[in-house]
Design a protein around this motif. Structure first.
Motif, PDB file in Angstrom:
ATOM      1  N   ASP A  77      36.084  -4.707  -8.107  1.00 41.25           N
ATOM      2  CA  ASP A  77      36.189  -3.204  -8.502  1.00 41.25           C
ATOM      3  C   ASP A  77      35.310  -2.475  -7.694  1.00 41.25           C
TER       4      ASP A  77
ATOM      5  N   GLY B  53      39.236  -5.703 -12.267  1.00 41.10           N
ATOM      6  CA  GLY B  53      39.613  -5.125 -13.723  1.00 41.10           C
ATOM      7  C   GLY B  53      38.678  -5.244 -14.871  1.00 41.10           C
ATOM      8  N   ARG B  54      37.576  -4.960 -14.377  1.00 45.22           N
ATOM      9  CA  ARG B  54      36.381  -5.076 -15.499  1.00 45.22           C
ATOM     10  C   ARG B  54      36.331  -6.547 -16.127  1.00 45.22           C
TER      11      ARG B  54
ATOM     12  N   ASP C 140      43.184   0.815  -9.681  1.00 40.72           N
ATOM     13  CA  ASP C 140      41.935   0.530  -9.335  1.00 40.72           C
ATOM     14  C   ASP C 140      40.819   1.074  -9.965  1.00 40.72           C
ATOM     15  N   LEU C 141      39.626   0.251 -10.305  1.00 33.41           N
ATOM     16  CA  LEU C 141      38.473   0.693 -11.192  1.00 33.41           C
ATOM     17  C   LEU C 141      37.103   0.827 -10.025  1.00 33.41           C
TER      18      LEU C 141
END
Length: 313
Positions: free
Chosen positions: A68, A118-119, A289-290
């Motif tokens: 991330d 993705g956390r 995307d984060l």
């Protein structure tokens, strides 16, 4: 000789002469021969924009696209003995190491890092084929053990990207010993009931295939990757027969049950997030995307002031 010869002509030649172009601005696709501009190739994750061939990508480049916000923290790997056998062929082993370190700007053939995709917190390890063919030496063995121990300590899944020509001949039997060592490291993850996902990239061969690269709970490969113990040329010369089309390539192995998926590099992150969250019993991932962990705006109190200061690791 006069001022026209000494001054005017060189001046005109300098204006119209061809400028030198740095050699690293363009890369030729080994599959279709297309010349690819380095920025365009990098933006496309080192995948040819013409034929979709997957070129090699460095571990740092892979991690920048995987985690991330491209943020990750390196995991320290214990240093092995530098030249245990005093090996020398055309060059001394330490000289080969220095040349590889200079050309790749990396310490060794494997990079271990931790972060979130993705956390989803993970530990990841990736081999660098451009560093002495990604060969498995004592450092690579130490790196996989360090990655497994870190994953067990943090209770995180381990994702490993393999790319190697096999064991490192300059370390002899000590290199081959990394096969059982890394197998024990994988067993540590299984005993801790933590997912171990292997992404096989081109090429993954030799003792690497015969150990940690084929022990994943989930086996994924990039398209058209060569995955084998002995290469096709060696087999053909041994059995004196022509091998089937695409033999030992990812798609062939998928068809014959040795792989679970063959996934395009640009879709790999999304697929890994889905698999990891499913195995961890977590909710469905957020699409796209984060940002990096800690860069999200902190929650605000009733008066509108932030309750805590967000930080980037």
């Amino acid at each position: 000789m006069n001022w026209i010869t000494n001054y005017v002509r060189p001046r005109i030649n300098s204006l119209f002469s061809r400028r030198e172009v740095p050699e690293n601005l363009w890369t030729k696709c080994p599959e279709c021969g297309t010349m690819l501009f380095h920025r365009e190739l990098s933006d496309n994750l080192n995948v040819c924009t013409n034929c979709d061939h997957h070129l090699a990508i460095s571990p740092r480049g892979r991690f920048a696209a995987l985690f991330d916000g491209g943020v990750f923290v390196e995991v320290k790997v214990p240093e092995p003995v530098a030249d245990p056998l005093g090996f020398r062929d055309q060059k001394k082993y330490p000289d080969r190491m220095k040349a590889a370190q200079k050309s790749t700007a990396e310490k060794e053939a494997m990079l271990v890092a931790e972060g979130e995709i993705g956390r989803t917190p993970i530990v990841a390890a990736a081999q660098d084929f451009s560093f002495m063919g990604g060969s498995m030496g004592m450092y690579v063995g130490n790196a996989i053990i360090a990655a497994a121990e870190r994953a067990v300590k943090l209770k995180r899944p381990l994702v490993l990207f393999s790319a190697a020509g096999g064991a490192r001949m300059q370390e002899g039997i000590l290199s081959l010993m990394q096969m059982p060592r890394t197998t024990v490291a994988v067993q540590m993850l299984k005993e801790a009931r933590l997912p171990y996902i292997v992404v096989l990239t081109h090429p993954t061969t030799g003792g690497v295939t015969a150990s940690y690269a084929m022990l994943g709970d989930i086996q994924i490969s990039e398209p058209n990757a060569l995955i084998c113990f002995a290469g096709p040329r060696v087999i053909e010369q041994t059995i004196r027969e022509k091998l089937p089309e695409g033999f030992q390539r990812a798609e062939y192995l998928l068809e014959h049950g040795m792989l679970d998926r063959v996934t395009h590099r640009k879709k790999l992150r999304e697929e890994l997030v889905s698999i990891l969250r499913m195995l961890g019993g977590l909710p469905a991932p957020v699409a796209g995307d984060l940002p990096a962990p800690g860069t999200i705006a902190p929650p605000t109190a009733a008066g509108g002031e932030p309750e805590a200061q967000a930080t980037t690791p």
